[in-house]
Design an enzyme around this catalytic site. Structure first.
Site, PDB file in Angstrom:
ATOM      1  N   ASP A  53     -48.688 -15.597 -31.505  1.00  0.00           N
ATOM      2  CA  ASP A  53     -48.880 -14.785 -30.171  1.00  0.00           C
ATOM      3  C   ASP A  53     -47.829 -14.332 -29.532  1.00  0.00           C
ATOM      4  OD1 ASP A  53     -50.020 -13.473 -28.137  1.00  0.00           O
ATOM      5  OD2 ASP A  53     -51.089 -15.238 -27.166  1.00  0.00           O
ATOM      6  N   TYR A 145     -52.145   0.630 -16.579  1.00  0.00           N
ATOM      7  CA  TYR A 145     -51.522   1.025 -17.948  1.00  0.00           C
ATOM      8  C   TYR A 145     -50.163   1.734 -17.801  1.00  0.00           C
ATOM      9  CZ  TYR A 145     -51.272   3.098 -22.467  1.00  0.00           C
ATOM     10  OH  TYR A 145     -50.881   3.466 -23.787  1.00  0.00           O
ATOM     11  N   LYS A 149     -46.322   0.783 -18.878  1.00  0.00           N
ATOM     12  CA  LYS A 149     -45.517   1.701 -19.688  1.00  0.00           C
ATOM     13  C   LYS A 149     -44.411   2.394 -19.354  1.00  0.00           C
ATOM     14  CE  LYS A 149     -48.206   0.994 -23.627  1.00  0.00           C
ATOM     15  NZ  LYS A 149     -47.571   0.578 -24.899  1.00  0.00           N
ATOM     16  N   THR A 180     -57.282   5.734 -33.521  1.00  0.00           N
ATOM     17  CA  THR A 180     -57.797   4.326 -34.008  1.00  0.00           C
ATOM     18  C   THR A 180     -59.238   4.064 -33.733  1.00  0.00           C
ATOM     19  OG1 THR A 180     -57.452   3.132 -31.745  1.00  0.00           O
ATOM     20  CG2 THR A 180     -55.628   3.353 -33.125  1.00  0.00           C
TER      21      THR A 180
END
Length: 226
Positions: A53, A145, A149, A180
């Site tokens: 991880d 988000y 980023k 995806t």
């Protein structure tokens, strides 16, 4: 086996898997890292699998030391690990921002810290992280988000300044939307028709880590799809 070693973090996911396959085809000995062991098992034969991880700050150093001992010093690190969440600015919570930042920016920093001492000893290396178009262009409804980023994008630029004099190049790709299976679950088909595929993204990343891209460092390449 090649003496050129590439580490792909997030190789259990669609983008990481595409990158691992593309780099193996380019002649690298590839080590795929992911906490998703089921995803790692989908990698083709010949690509090494190393569960771990990398979002845990205490883990990347041990992972890289094991890779160096068992495979060799990485020439390349590609980090495709990331997470996503919807949410506008006025509804954002501390937990959401913390999670986005820890995974999207923190992981990139911890992996870079783990691999650079080995690359520095040899005097060369290429690192690519996956950012997003939302890091530089305002989009409503994805504030945590976007902020995470944006932090990753700035990290890439800082790393370029610090590491380029040591022969280590750091770049990023910034897709707007990736096609995806997960995205297909909740995004309309007409929107995904214009998304970039993992294979196309892998082609750009393969160029960035190649000798042909030797002059390129500190770049954040926009990849907006068709």
């Amino acid at each position: 086996m090649s003496d050129r070693v590439a580490v792909v973090a997030g190789a259990g996911g669609p983008v990481g898997r595409a990158v691992a396959v593309r780099l193996a085809g380019a002649g690298f000995t590839v080590v795929g890292v992911d906490r998703n062991e089921d995803g790692l098992r989908e990698l083709p034969d010949g690509i090494r699998q190393l569960p771990g991880d990398a979002t845990d700050p205490t883990v990347p150093k041990a992972l890289l030391e094991r890779i160096v001992a068992e495979v060799g010093v990485p020439d390349v690190l590609v980090n495709t690990i990331g997470t996503f969440a919807m949410g506008d600015a006025l509804a954002a919570t501390p937990d959401e921002l913390r999670l986005m930042t820890d995974v999207n920016a923190g992981t990139a920093l911890w992996l870079t810290q783990a691999v650079v001492p080995h690359m520095r000893q040899r005097g060369s290396g290429a690192i690519v992280h996956v950012s997003a178009r939302q890091a530089t262009e305002p989009v409503e409804g994805v504030v945590a988000y976007s902020l995470s980023k944006a932090a990753l994008t700035q990290l890439v630029r800082v790393l370029d300044v610090e590491l380029r004099p040591q022969g280590i190049r750091v770049n990023a790709v910034a897709p707007e939307l990736i096609d995806t299976p997960r995205n297909r679950q909740f995004l309309p088909a007409d929107l995904l028709d214009h998304a970039v595929t993992p294979d196309a993204l892998a082609e750009v990343i393969a160029f960035l880590v190649s000798d042909a891209a030797a002059p390129v460092s500190g770049a954040v390449l926009p990849i907006h799809g068709s």
